[in-house]
Enzyme design. Structure first.
Site, PDB file in Angstrom:
ATOM      1  N   PRO A  91       0.780  -1.232   0.000  1.00 32.48           N
ATOM      2  CA  PRO A  91       0.000   0.000   0.000  1.00 32.48           C
ATOM      3  C   PRO A  91       0.817   1.290   0.000  1.00 32.48           C
ATOM      4  CG  PRO A  91      -0.141  -1.119   2.119  1.00 32.48           C
ATOM      5  CD  PRO A  91       0.513  -2.071   1.166  1.00 32.48           C
ATOM      6  N   ASN A  92       0.328   2.223  -0.802  1.00 32.99           N
ATOM      7  CA  ASN A  92       0.842   3.598  -0.893  1.00 32.99           C
ATOM      8  C   ASN A  92       2.149   3.723  -1.674  1.00 32.99           C
ATOM      9  OD1 ASN A  92      -1.311   4.845   0.627  1.00 32.99           O
ATOM     10  ND2 ASN A  92      -0.443   3.844   2.413  1.00 32.99           N
ATOM     11  N   ARG A 135       4.634  12.177  -3.123  1.00 30.34           N
ATOM     12  CA  ARG A 135       4.363  12.689  -1.771  1.00 30.34           C
ATOM     13  C   ARG A 135       5.548  12.353  -0.863  1.00 30.34           C
ATOM     14  NH1 ARG A 135      -1.432  11.902  -1.985  1.00 30.34           N
ATOM     15  NH2 ARG A 135      -1.919  12.964  -3.918  1.00 30.34           N
ATOM     16  N   TYR A 161      10.883   9.422   1.383  1.00 29.24           N
ATOM     17  CA  TYR A 161      11.007   8.333   0.409  1.00 29.24           C
ATOM     18  C   TYR A 161      11.688   8.734  -0.906  1.00 29.24           C
ATOM     19  CZ  TYR A 161       7.965   5.836   3.613  1.00 29.24           C
ATOM     20  OH  TYR A 161       7.452   5.237   4.734  1.00 29.24           O
ATOM     21  N   ASN A 180       7.974  -5.896  -1.084  1.00 28.89           N
ATOM     22  CA  ASN A 180       7.921  -4.728  -0.205  1.00 28.89           C
ATOM     23  C   ASN A 180       6.468  -4.615   0.232  1.00 28.89           C
ATOM     24  OD1 ASN A 180       7.918  -2.377   1.210  1.00 28.89           O
ATOM     25  ND2 ASN A 180       9.005  -1.155  -0.325  1.00 28.89           N
ATOM     26  N   ALA A 226       3.259  -0.989   4.715  1.00 38.10           N
ATOM     27  CA  ALA A 226       2.710  -1.012   6.081  1.00 38.10           C
ATOM     28  C   ALA A 226       2.241  -2.404   6.503  1.00 38.10           C
ATOM     29  CB  ALA A 226       1.572  -0.011   6.197  1.00 38.10           C
ATOM     30  N   GLU A 245      12.331 -10.106   1.593  1.00 39.89           N
ATOM     31  CA  GLU A 245      11.659  -8.899   2.088  1.00 39.89           C
ATOM     32  C   GLU A 245      12.526  -7.683   1.779  1.00 39.89           C
ATOM     33  OE1 GLU A 245      11.058  -8.942   6.336  1.00 39.89           O
ATOM     34  OE2 GLU A 245      10.362  -6.868   6.375  1.00 39.89           O
ATOM     35  N   HIS A 264      12.797  -3.160   1.768  1.00 43.27           N
ATOM     36  CA  HIS A 264      12.274  -1.847   2.134  1.00 43.27           C
ATOM     37  C   HIS A 264      13.193  -0.761   1.597  1.00 43.27           C
ATOM     38  CE1 HIS A 264       9.332  -3.614   4.742  1.00 43.27           C
ATOM     39  NE2 HIS A 264      10.280  -4.430   5.179  1.00 43.27           N
ATOM     40  N   SER A 297      13.415   2.250   3.121  1.00 43.32           N
ATOM     41  CA  SER A 297      14.006   2.852   4.317  1.00 43.32           C
ATOM     42  C   SER A 297      14.541   1.760   5.242  1.00 43.32           C
ATOM     43  CB  SER A 297      12.945   3.684   5.051  1.00 43.32           C
ATOM     44  OG  SER A 297      11.864   2.858   5.465  1.00 43.32           O
ATOM     45  N   ARG A 318      13.744   3.535  12.319  1.00 45.41           N
ATOM     46  CA  ARG A 318      12.578   4.426  12.330  1.00 45.41           C
ATOM     47  C   ARG A 318      11.741   4.200  13.597  1.00 45.41           C
ATOM     48  NH1 ARG A 318       9.690   4.441   6.688  1.00 45.41           N
ATOM     49  NH2 ARG A 318       8.750   6.272   7.668  1.00 45.41           N
TER      50      ARG A 318
HETATM   51  O1  CA2 Z   1      10.700   1.647   3.599  1.00 45.28           O
HETATM   52  C1  CA2 Z   1       9.821   0.985   3.024  1.00 45.28           C
HETATM   53  O2  CA2 Z   1       9.969   0.521   1.889  1.00 45.28           O
HETATM   54  C2  CA2 Z   1       8.463   0.773   3.714  1.00 45.28           C
HETATM   55  O3  CA2 Z   1       8.002  -0.522   3.355  1.00 45.28           O
HETATM   56  C3  CA2 Z   1       7.558   1.857   3.170  1.00 45.28           C
HETATM   57  C4  CA2 Z   1       6.171   1.835   3.820  1.00 45.28           C
HETATM   58  C5  CA2 Z   1       6.290   1.854   5.345  1.00 45.28           C
HETATM   59  O4  CA2 Z   1       4.997   1.708   5.920  1.00 45.28           O
HETATM   60  C6  CA2 Z   1       7.188   0.732   5.849  1.00 45.28           C
HETATM   61  O5  CA2 Z   1       7.294   0.841   7.251  1.00 45.28           O
HETATM   62  C7  CA2 Z   1       8.573   0.836   5.231  1.00 45.28           C
HETATM   63  C8  CA2 Z   1       5.378   3.067   3.378  1.00 45.28           C
HETATM   64  C9  CA2 Z   1       5.153   3.141   1.901  1.00 45.28           C
HETATM   65  C10 CA2 Z   1       4.354   4.388   1.629  1.00 45.28           C
HETATM   66  O6  CA2 Z   1       5.067   5.162   0.699  1.00 45.28           O
HETATM   67  C11 CA2 Z   1       4.683   6.452   0.548  1.00 45.28           C
HETATM   68  C12 CA2 Z   1       5.307   7.143  -0.468  1.00 45.28           C
HETATM   69  C13 CA2 Z   1       4.982   8.443  -0.674  1.00 45.28           C
HETATM   70  C14 CA2 Z   1       4.032   9.074   0.108  1.00 45.28           C
HETATM   71  C15 CA2 Z   1       3.411   8.378   1.124  1.00 45.28           C
HETATM   72  C16 CA2 Z   1       3.731   7.061   1.327  1.00 45.28           C
END
Ligand code: CA2
Length: 147
Positions: A9-10, A17, A22, A73, A76, A97, A99, A101, A106
């Site tokens: 998701p996202n 954003r 990111y 990936n 969330a 897996e 990511h 970040s 974090r």
């Molecule tokens: O670091 C990563 O790849 C994460 O999987 C990214 C997820 C986060 O919930 C994980 O803890 C770590 C969030 C992806 C959402 O990406 C966005 C990108 C732009 C704007 C808002 C969210």
């Protein structure tokens, strides 16, 4: 060899954003980098994103007999999804897996990954390069599975 990249998701918002967290690279840019690296290994790439947990579960199940390695990936859902964990452990396809970040650097709630115990390993903290590194990891994991 076929590698299935799944994005949760996202991640479709990448580059549009929260660039301070990111970066400015979009998911399309990342897909292009992955395809470029995979071509060097003559690996086929299927690259998908969904905001829907059940759709990700269906894709993992459907990968049986089609993908050699899954790179996930889960975004969330990494921190919440027993359904994704069960799907990974149920299909028997080696899963990596990843990511963007470093989730361990974090907030506390991101330190726990429900999927890590059923994955071959984790790559986190290298931005878009986490995906590029995952191509190489998938080649290694696939070789190990066959020898
Ligand atoms: O670091 C990563 O790849 C994460 O999987 C990214 C997820 C986060 O919930 C994980 O803890 C770590 C969030 C992806 C959402 O990406 C966005 C990108 C732009 C704007 C808002 C969210």
């Amino acid at each position: 060899m076929k590698i299935l990249f799944l994005n949760g998701p996202n991640l479709n918002l990448l580059g549009q954003r929260e660039p301070e967290v990111y970066g400015r690279t979009t998911l399309k840019d990342i897909e292009a980098k992955v395809r470029e690296r995979a071509a060097q290994f003559k690996a086929d790439i299927d690259f998908r994103q969904s905001n829907v947990e059940g759709e990700l579960v269906n894709w993992i199940q459907d990968a049986r007999g089609k993908a050699d390695v899954i790179v996930l990936n889960a975004a969330a859902y990494t921190h919440t999804s027993v359904a994704l964990r069960d799907a990974i452990s149920g299909i028997g396809i080696p899963t990596i897996e990843i990511h963007l970040s470093n989730i361990h650097a974090r907030e506390e709630f991101r330190h726990t990954s429900l999927i890590a115990p059923v994955c071959k390993g984790q790559i986190a903290g290298f931005g878009a390069n986490s995906y590029v590194l995952a191509v190489e990891a998938a080649i290694i994991v696939n070789g190990a599975a066959k020898s």
